[in-house]
Scaffold this motif. Structure first.
Motif, mmCIF file in Angstrom:
data_model
loop_
_atom_site.group_PDB
_atom_site.id
_atom_site.type_symbol
_atom_site.label_atom_id
_atom_site.label_comp_id
_atom_site.label_asym_id
_atom_site.label_seq_id
_atom_site.Cartn_x
_atom_site.Cartn_y
_atom_site.Cartn_z
ATOM 1 N N GLU A 81 1.229 -5.949 -10.701
ATOM 2 C CA GLU A 81 2.100 -4.772 -10.631
ATOM 3 C C GLU A 81 3.290 -5.031 -9.721
ATOM 4 N N LEU A 82 3.032 -5.683 -8.567
ATOM 5 C CA LEU A 82 4.100 -5.982 -7.629
ATOM 6 C C LEU A 82 5.112 -6.936 -8.259
ATOM 7 N N THR A 86 0.840 -1.195 0.000
ATOM 8 C CA THR A 86 0.000 0.000 0.000
ATOM 9 C C THR A 86 0.870 1.239 0.000
ATOM 10 N N THR A 87 0.553 2.185 -0.864
ATOM 11 C CA THR A 87 1.209 3.480 -0.874
ATOM 12 C C THR A 87 0.203 4.523 -0.426
ATOM 13 N N ILE A 88 0.555 5.332 0.577
ATOM 14 C CA ILE A 88 -0.367 6.335 1.109
ATOM 15 C C ILE A 88 0.114 7.714 0.704
ATOM 16 N N ILE A 89 -0.733 8.445 0.024
ATOM 17 C CA ILE A 89 -0.429 9.814 -0.403
ATOM 18 C C ILE A 89 -1.550 10.717 0.059
ATOM 19 N N SER A 90 -1.237 11.587 1.029
ATOM 20 C CA SER A 90 -2.214 12.549 1.552
ATOM 21 C C SER A 90 -3.525 11.871 1.929
ATOM 22 N N GLY A 91 -3.432 10.734 2.618
ATOM 23 C CA GLY A 91 -4.631 10.090 3.130
ATOM 24 C C GLY A 91 -5.337 9.194 2.141
ATOM 25 N N GLN A 92 -4.934 9.191 0.860
ATOM 26 C CA GLN A 92 -5.559 8.320 -0.119
ATOM 27 C C GLN A 92 -4.664 7.108 -0.337
ATOM 28 N N GLU A 93 -5.262 5.912 -0.378
ATOM 29 C CA GLU A 93 -4.499 4.682 -0.511
ATOM 30 C C GLU A 93 -4.535 4.196 -1.952
ATOM 31 N N PHE A 94 -3.351 3.859 -2.452
ATOM 32 C CA PHE A 94 -3.238 3.334 -3.801
ATOM 33 C C PHE A 94 -2.615 1.947 -3.691
ATOM 34 N N HIS A 95 -3.393 0.902 -3.940
ATOM 35 C CA HIS A 95 -2.936 -0.469 -3.773
ATOM 36 C C HIS A 95 -2.280 -0.978 -5.047
ATOM 37 N N LEU A 96 -1.199 -1.731 -4.869
ATOM 38 C CA LEU A 96 -0.534 -2.370 -5.988
ATOM 39 C C LEU A 96 -1.096 -3.771 -6.154
ATOM 40 N N SER A 97 -1.502 -4.094 -7.358
ATOM 41 C CA SER A 97 -2.020 -5.428 -7.613
ATOM 42 C C SER A 97 -0.874 -6.431 -7.608
ATOM 43 N N ALA A 98 -1.219 -7.722 -7.577
ATOM 44 C CA ALA A 98 -0.196 -8.768 -7.579
ATOM 45 C C ALA A 98 0.641 -8.704 -8.846
#
Length: 397
Positions: free
Chosen positions: A329-330, A315-327
């Motif tokens: 993408e990872l 999970t990457t958190i930017i200013s309170g919004q979460e952007f999940h990396l799919s399997a």
């Protein structure tokens, strides 16, 4: 006239400080300190003209003459010819460009002393130079075409003339429009010794002319400046190479055709000022995002997975919004990291055409980052420079 009067005052103030001969006592009395007989004069020329700056200096033994522009020494070359003959020191600029404008200083030194004199050179660019050049080129093509016209080659000549005038015909068919900006130049960071590019995109019909200026002085392609303008796309660029601290300031681009004129400006900031500016922009951006944020709908943000298995959710958190990396993408990121790690030091050095550098086991140290790469948030159209600092022995690639 304002420029000349201002430079006259600046020259007088500056001259009071520099036009003093530092006399050194001589043993035999035959040595004469370098003496200024007549100083340099402020000069105003049009771009493309040749210009000669001249002063008269006496002294015995014959003084050594050096010329400077804004404290940078000028070396004699095909473009800048340095002459000292019969007591007259001359700097001949074969073809003056707008970026040659500035303060020029001539110094004369012998064993008894030194004397200096300065002046200001202003190289002006006429706004209709480009249009005159275009007209001259078109006229030359037409005259050449007329000379080559024969009864046997009429058809070929007509096709050539049509091709040359296609762009003009298309422009004439377009509805008239005053100049406007599609994108404007943005703030840039000054890194001494590097290069910087201001970019913008313009429109208008007829195709407008552009002029870049700094402090009211026009800038054209020359020593450290490169001006590019693609009329078919409207893309404009000003590139400055080998930047110095003095290059910091406001740069403006003026766009003009028969229906009007518009301009836009952007600053070239030193690193500290640029960091302060970027922080303010980020704060403004955060404020705007906070004001515009809405309640997320179902599916806007994927739910956090709670699992007891060994699988983890990145999970990457930017200013309170979460952007999940799919399997997938990872996995892609991991594959890239593995492929990078497989590249050997020898392969990198060989690809760059450099020699292998080795160190003794006692001197060798692992590579590491003193300054890691930072995250940035920017607005559309802004530029950003990623930088880092590494250590290690031998120096890492």
């Amino acid at each position: 006239m304002d420029f000349l009067s201002n430079t006259e005052r600046r020259y007088e103030d500056w001259g009071a400080q520099v036009m003093e001969a530092a006399a050194v006592p001589s043993a035999g009395g035959a040595v004469i300190p370098a003496t200024l007989v007549s100083g340099l004069k402020n000069t105003n020329v049009t771009e493309g003209e040749s210009v000669t700056l001249q002063c008269q200096i006496s002294g015995h033994p014959t003084p050594v003459i050096m010329w400077f522009r804004e404290d940078y020494k000028i070396e004699s070359s095909i473009d800048f010819q340095i002459i000292y003959k019969n007591g007259f020191a001359q700097l001949v600029i074969r073809e003056a460009f707008a970026e040659d404008s500035g303060r020029f200083t001539c110094t004369a030194t012998n064993e008894a002393g030194t004397v200096s004199t300065s002046c200001y050179l202003l190289v002006q660019v006429s706004e209709d130079i480009e249009s005159r050049e275009d007209v001259a080129v078109v006229t030359e093509h037409v005259e050449t075409a007329e000379k080559l016209v024969t009864e046997e080659a009429k058809e070929e000549t007509v096709s050539q003339v049509s091709a040359a005038g296609a762009e003009a015909a298309a422009e004439a068919a377009a509805p008239p429009a005053a100049p406007f900006f599609i994108t404007k130049p943005s703030v840039q960071k000054l890194v001494e010794g590097g290069s910087v590019v201001f970019e913008c995109k313009v429109g208008g019909s007829p195709k407008p002319h552009i002029i870049w200026k700094k402090g009211g002085v026009p800038l054209t392609t020359g020593y450290r400046y490169k001006v590019a303008y693609k009329k078919e796309t409207g893309e404009c660029k000003l590139e400055i190479s080998m930047t110095f601290a003095d290059d910091a300031g406001e740069y403006s681009v003026y766009v003009k055709n028969q229906l009007g004129e518009v301009s836009a400006s952007a600053n070239l900031l030193e690193e500290e000022e640029y960091e302060v500016y970027m922080k303010k922009q980020q704060e403004t951006f955060k404020t705007e995002v906070t004001a515009m944020v809405q309640e997320p709908r179902v599916g806007d943000l994927p739910p956090m997975e709670q699992t007891t298995t060994t699988t983890t959710t990145t999970t990457t958190i930017i200013s309170g919004q979460e952007f999940h990396l799919s399997a997938m993408e990872l996995r892609t990121i991991q594959d890239l990291e593995v492929s990078i790690m497989r590249i050997t030091y020898r392969e990198i050095v060989s690809e760059d055409g450099e020699l292998m550098v080795t160190a003794t086991p006692t001197e060798a140290t692992q590579p590491s980052f003193q300054t890691p790469v930072k995250n940035y948030r920017i607005r559309d159209g802004m530029s950003v420079t990623f930088h880092c600092k590494t250590t290690g022995m031998p120096l890492p690639k």
